[in-house]
Design an enzyme around this catalytic site. Structure first.
Site, mmCIF file in Angstrom:
data_model
loop_
_atom_site.group_PDB
_atom_site.id
_atom_site.type_symbol
_atom_site.label_atom_id
_atom_site.label_comp_id
_atom_site.label_asym_id
_atom_site.label_seq_id
_atom_site.Cartn_x
_atom_site.Cartn_y
_atom_site.Cartn_z
ATOM 1 N N ARG A 57 -43.942 -88.139 -41.145
ATOM 2 C CA ARG A 57 -43.448 -88.718 -42.391
ATOM 3 C C ARG A 57 -43.242 -87.585 -43.393
ATOM 4 N NH1 ARG A 57 -46.844 -91.171 -47.214
ATOM 5 N NH2 ARG A 57 -45.146 -91.854 -48.550
ATOM 6 N N HIS A 106 -40.721 -94.791 -50.389
ATOM 7 C CA HIS A 106 -41.331 -95.846 -49.557
ATOM 8 C C HIS A 106 -40.328 -96.424 -48.559
ATOM 9 C CE1 HIS A 106 -44.209 -96.581 -53.155
ATOM 10 N NE2 HIS A 106 -44.837 -95.842 -52.256
ATOM 11 N N GLY A 151 -49.096 -96.523 -55.020
ATOM 12 C CA GLY A 151 -47.713 -96.373 -55.434
ATOM 13 C C GLY A 151 -47.018 -97.686 -55.149
ATOM 14 N N ASN A 177 -48.814 -88.945 -40.675
ATOM 15 C CA ASN A 177 -48.488 -89.441 -42.010
ATOM 16 C C ASN A 177 -49.400 -88.745 -43.012
ATOM 17 O OD1 ASN A 177 -48.099 -90.899 -44.384
ATOM 18 N ND2 ASN A 177 -47.972 -92.865 -43.357
ATOM 19 N N ASP A 198 -58.098 -99.531 -59.336
ATOM 20 C CA ASP A 198 -58.222 -100.402 -58.174
ATOM 21 C C ASP A 198 -57.945 -101.852 -58.585
ATOM 22 O OD1 ASP A 198 -59.140 -101.985 -56.007
ATOM 23 O OD2 ASP A 198 -60.497 -100.388 -55.371
ATOM 24 N N GLU A 234 -45.891 -98.120 -41.385
ATOM 25 C CA GLU A 234 -44.926 -97.023 -41.380
ATOM 26 C C GLU A 234 -44.896 -96.332 -40.030
ATOM 27 O OE1 GLU A 234 -45.102 -95.357 -45.946
ATOM 28 O OE2 GLU A 234 -46.894 -95.180 -44.696
ATOM 29 N N GLY A 285 -51.202 -102.219 -49.797
ATOM 30 C CA GLY A 285 -52.570 -102.665 -50.039
ATOM 31 C C GLY A 285 -52.686 -103.843 -50.983
ATOM 32 N N VAL A 286 -51.995 -103.788 -52.129
ATOM 33 C CA VAL A 286 -52.025 -104.898 -53.088
ATOM 34 C C VAL A 286 -51.167 -106.050 -52.589
ATOM 35 C CG1 VAL A 286 -51.480 -105.603 -55.448
ATOM 36 C CG2 VAL A 286 -52.502 -103.355 -55.023
ATOM 37 N N ARG A 300 -49.964 -94.334 -62.130
ATOM 38 C CA ARG A 300 -48.639 -93.951 -62.611
ATOM 39 C C ARG A 300 -48.088 -95.009 -63.551
ATOM 40 N NH1 ARG A 300 -45.842 -92.551 -56.931
ATOM 41 N NH2 ARG A 300 -47.874 -93.026 -56.024
ATOM 42 N N GLY A 304 -48.935 -100.915 -53.720
ATOM 43 C CA GLY A 304 -50.174 -100.217 -53.408
ATOM 44 C C GLY A 304 -50.505 -99.294 -54.550
#
Length: 362
Positions: A58, A147, A177, A7, A247, A348, A295-296, A206, A175
């Site tokens: 990936r 994703h 992204g 990945n 973050d 993933e 992550g988030v 972003r 996350g």
């Protein structure tokens, strides 16, 4: 069948070796900066690990040609190269990892698994932009979505955790992204990212969706070049622009201390998130299951709680104790809630291994 999952991300290459039961045999993250992959370290790692039966890679973009996993041969490799223009920040890293691992394991089958492929099932109404036909046909302009490997795993695992059979799911990959997917009977029917991974939610650096007229205005009135605009939207926007940090953990800590920029950043992020979940529920024809991953999504009880509060009219409600204590895969639904809400660990690698085995066995 033992699968080596590769990945390639923006700053690292994650290597995961899974046995035939999907148990994690080995794990290593290698640096992959602007100078490329640490090939010497890669060689050391692969020499020390048991040999895989197949390598699953990936690959971010499959375009309209690759709508499922495919065994990599010269023609396929050339086709992936042709897609660099559609994902200039991501595709070269995937190809570099593919080439490096193939050079070290030339006799092991390599399978490319695509983030865009899961969304190839979305209907034309969701995939089509209302732009001139010649643009759409000449440049293959459409909503591709990203994703997909994460959304596919999240949807399957979320249904297991909730004990539901093929429900209407909104999967939230949150996350650095971030994107959502509307999933019905295991198939994607809409998603928030579009022709590029810039569209949709507020992300770490972003912007997510902005008025295209704003970009034209900046180019005309501020004399910004397309490159300057793209760099700002990709690298200097999102949470970073709103709160001064990319973050979410730092944003939440500052918000607890009353920092107005951090409070605004959370408000903006949750406003966009809840609105987009509502839109995905419409695309799915209703909502049975809301799933958070990434992550988030996995670690921010605050974001999950705030989003659920905004979605109460749809029947979403989380149990505050379960939500705060969630670790790994967990059902955080409030008792009696019409919509189940779960947290799923992003894996993933499991989806890639599944696709690689299915392709070779088939």
């Amino acid at each position: 069948m033992r699968v080596l999952v590769v990945n390639a991300g923006s700053s690292s290459v994650k290597l995961r070796l899974l046995d035939e039961h999907d148990s994690l045999v080995r794990s290593e993250d290698l640096s992959a900066g602007t100078d490329g992959i640490d090939t010497a370290r890669l060689a050391d790692v692969l020499r020390a690990w048991p040999a895989p039966d197949v390598v699953g890679h990936r690959v971010v973009h499959g375009g309209t040609r690759f709508t499922g996993a495919v065994r990599v041969a010269d023609e396929v490799r050339a086709g992936l190269e042709d897609l660099i223009d559609l994902a200039p920040l991501h595709q070269p890293k995937s190809l570099a990892a593919l080439d490096a691992v193939t050079a070290l394991l030339p006799d092991v089958a390599a399978v490319a698994c695509f983030d865009t492929a899961f969304h190839s099932t979305i209907p034309e109404a969701a995939a089509t932009y209302a732009v001139p036909r010649e643009w759409r046909e000449r440049y293959a302009i459409r909503r591709y979505g990203f994703h997909g490997l994460s959304h596919a795993h999240c949807a399957r695992r979320a249904a297991e955790v909730a004990g539901l059979d093929a429900p209407r799911i909104v999967s939230c990959h949150l996350g650095a992204g971030a994107s959502l997917a509307a999933i019905v009977d295991g198939r994607s029917v809409d998603t928030t990212m579009g022709f590029t991974p810039l569209e949709g939610l507020v992300m770490a650096t972003r912007s997510g969706t902005v008025d295209p007229g704003l970009l034209l205005w900046l180019e005309e009135h501020e004399h910004l070049t397309p490159h300057e605009v793209a760099t700002a939207l990709e690298q200097r926007s999102g949470l970073l622009a709103l709160a001064g940090t990319a973050d979410m953990r730092d944003v939440e800590a500052r918000a607890e201390n009353g920092d107005p920029d951090a409070l605004l950043a959370i408000d903006v992020s949750v406003h966009r998130l809840a609105g987009a979940i509502g839109a995905m529920a419409v695309a799915a024809g209703g909502l049975d299951l809301l799933a958070f991953t990434g992550g988030v999504g996995e670690h921010s009880a605050l974001v999950r709680r705030r989003a659920a509060e905004r979605l109460a009219f749809l029947g979403v409600a989380v149990d505050s104790r379960r939500n705060d204590a969630a670790q790994g895969d967990a059902d955080i639904s409030a008792v009696g809630a019409a919509v189940h809400t779960v947290v799923v660990t992003a894996r993933e690698d499991l989806r890639i291994a599944h696709e690689a085995r299915t392709l070779l066995d088939g």
